[in-house]
Write an enzyme that holds these catalytic residues in place. Structure first.
Site, PDB file in Angstrom:
ATOM      1  N   PRO A   2      -1.026 -45.885  19.815  1.00  0.00           N
ATOM      2  CG  PRO A   2      -0.957 -43.573  19.564  1.00  0.00           C
ATOM      3  CD  PRO A   2      -1.516 -44.655  20.419  1.00  0.00           C
ATOM      4  CD  GLU A   3       2.719 -50.330  20.636  1.00  0.00           C
ATOM      5  OE1 GLU A   3       3.925 -50.095  20.876  1.00  0.00           O
ATOM      6  OE2 GLU A   3       1.928 -50.735  21.503  1.00  0.00           O
ATOM      7  CG  HIS A  91     -11.923 -35.657  22.506  1.00  0.00           C
ATOM      8  ND1 HIS A  91     -12.102 -35.623  23.873  1.00  0.00           N
ATOM      9  CD2 HIS A  91     -12.952 -36.380  22.014  1.00  0.00           C
ATOM     10  CE1 HIS A  91     -13.201 -36.295  24.186  1.00  0.00           C
ATOM     11  NE2 HIS A  91     -13.737 -36.765  23.080  1.00  0.00           N
ATOM     12  NE  ARG A 110      -8.555 -44.570  27.097  1.00  0.00           N
ATOM     13  CZ  ARG A 110      -8.185 -45.822  27.254  1.00  0.00           C
ATOM     14  NH1 ARG A 110      -7.958 -46.585  26.202  1.00  0.00           N
ATOM     15  NH2 ARG A 110      -8.014 -46.321  28.467  1.00  0.00           N
ATOM     16  NE  ARG A 151      17.609 -58.300  33.623  1.00  0.00           N
ATOM     17  CZ  ARG A 151      17.058 -57.115  33.407  1.00  0.00           C
ATOM     18  NH1 ARG A 151      17.725 -56.190  32.758  1.00  0.00           N
ATOM     19  NH2 ARG A 151      15.853 -56.848  33.849  1.00  0.00           N
TER      20      ARG A 151
END
Ligand code: ZN
Length: 270
Positions: A2-3, A91, A110, A151
């Site tokens: 999931p983003e 789960h 997971r 940077r």
């Protein structure tokens, strides 16, 4: 995984069922997630009333009158609303049981997700050092430009650093850089302000489109099978190495930057 857009879609999906509801109980079937679920959750959540459901980066914040439950979906987690008597599958690790007769169910095969309690979520160690939200005003070209001066880090790694800006995952970084015409390996400190203006606009656009795509799945959050809220988006470069670039027709390249697969067009990105 999931983003940010999937987490935002999850937030919108569960919000109407939670806000204003009192929590009757919490059922924890598996405490060993990425971190063990804090005992404070058992102590404070029952009896509390949900005041709002927010999102910070990829954390869902279930705000109550006395504090906040901070939920992360990890690699494979999802939340759905079920009738409280719905049997739990293998789960389904946590149910937040509401007085309404419904429950928020957290499923995570997971177990890389997490659930914390905080009386003051902004100050919680998971959240206190995070950069701005990509869809907020605080995320701007001048902000990226000033943070990047001096940077040498590759711009792709720079925009994926949650201390700089949250929620720009690997897919969205590749896609945004392609649309902005910026080479993913270019040193962040050597990109001009005007190019950061384009990059900020493309990051916002890519994420907003993904959130909109997720909006079509909102009805699946109640009574669904726990797979709701995840969706495919049309991608220009991600996962398309060897295929023709949509702009120049030459093949898309694949390189590894910061241990992450990175897709780009050699001819369109500089
Ligand atoms: Zn191209």
């Amino acid at each position: 995984m999931p983003e940010l857009p999937e987490v935002e879609t999850s937030r919108r999906g569960i919000e109407p069922f939670l806000v204003g509801e009192q929590i009757r109980d919490i059922i924890i079937r598996q405490r060993s997630l990425r971190w063990p679920i804090s005992r404070d959750i058992d102590k404070y959540l029952p009896g509390a009333t949900v005041t709002s459901v927010d999102r910070r980066a990829k954390y869902l914040l279930i705000n109550t009158t006395i504090g906040t439950a901070i939920l992360h979906l990890g690699m494979s987690g999802s939340v759905i609303i079920v009738d409280t008597d719905t049997p739990a599958a293998v789960h389904d690790h946590v149910d937040i049981v509401l007085k309404s007769g419904k429950s928020l169910r957290f499923r995570d095969p997971r177990r890389f997700g997490s659930l914390h309690w905080s009386a003051d979520a902004d100050q919680h160690w998971l959240l206190s050092k995070l950069g701005p939200e990509p869809l907020s005003e605080a995320f701007s070209a001048s902000y990226l430009w000033s943070r990047s001066r001096g940077r040498k880090v590759a711009v792709k790694q720079f925009i994926m650093n949650a201390n700089i800006v949250v929620g720009v995952g690997n897919i969205y970084a590749s896609e945004s850089l392609f649309l902005a015409g910026i080479h993913p390996r270019r040193a962040a400190g050597r990109i001009a302000l005007r190019r950061y203006e384009l990059l900020v606009a493309t990051i916002r656009d890519v994420l907003e489109r993904a959130v909109r795509a997720g909006g079509t799945t909102l009805r699946d959050f109640y009574g669904g099978d726990g797979e709701a809220g995840y969706f495919q988006q049309e991608l220009e470069v991600y996962g398309r190495d060897g295929e023709a670039c949509s702009r120049c027709d030459r093949p898309i390249s694949l390189v590894v930057i910061g241990q992450r697969s990175t897709f780009y067009c050699k001819d369109c990105q500089h």
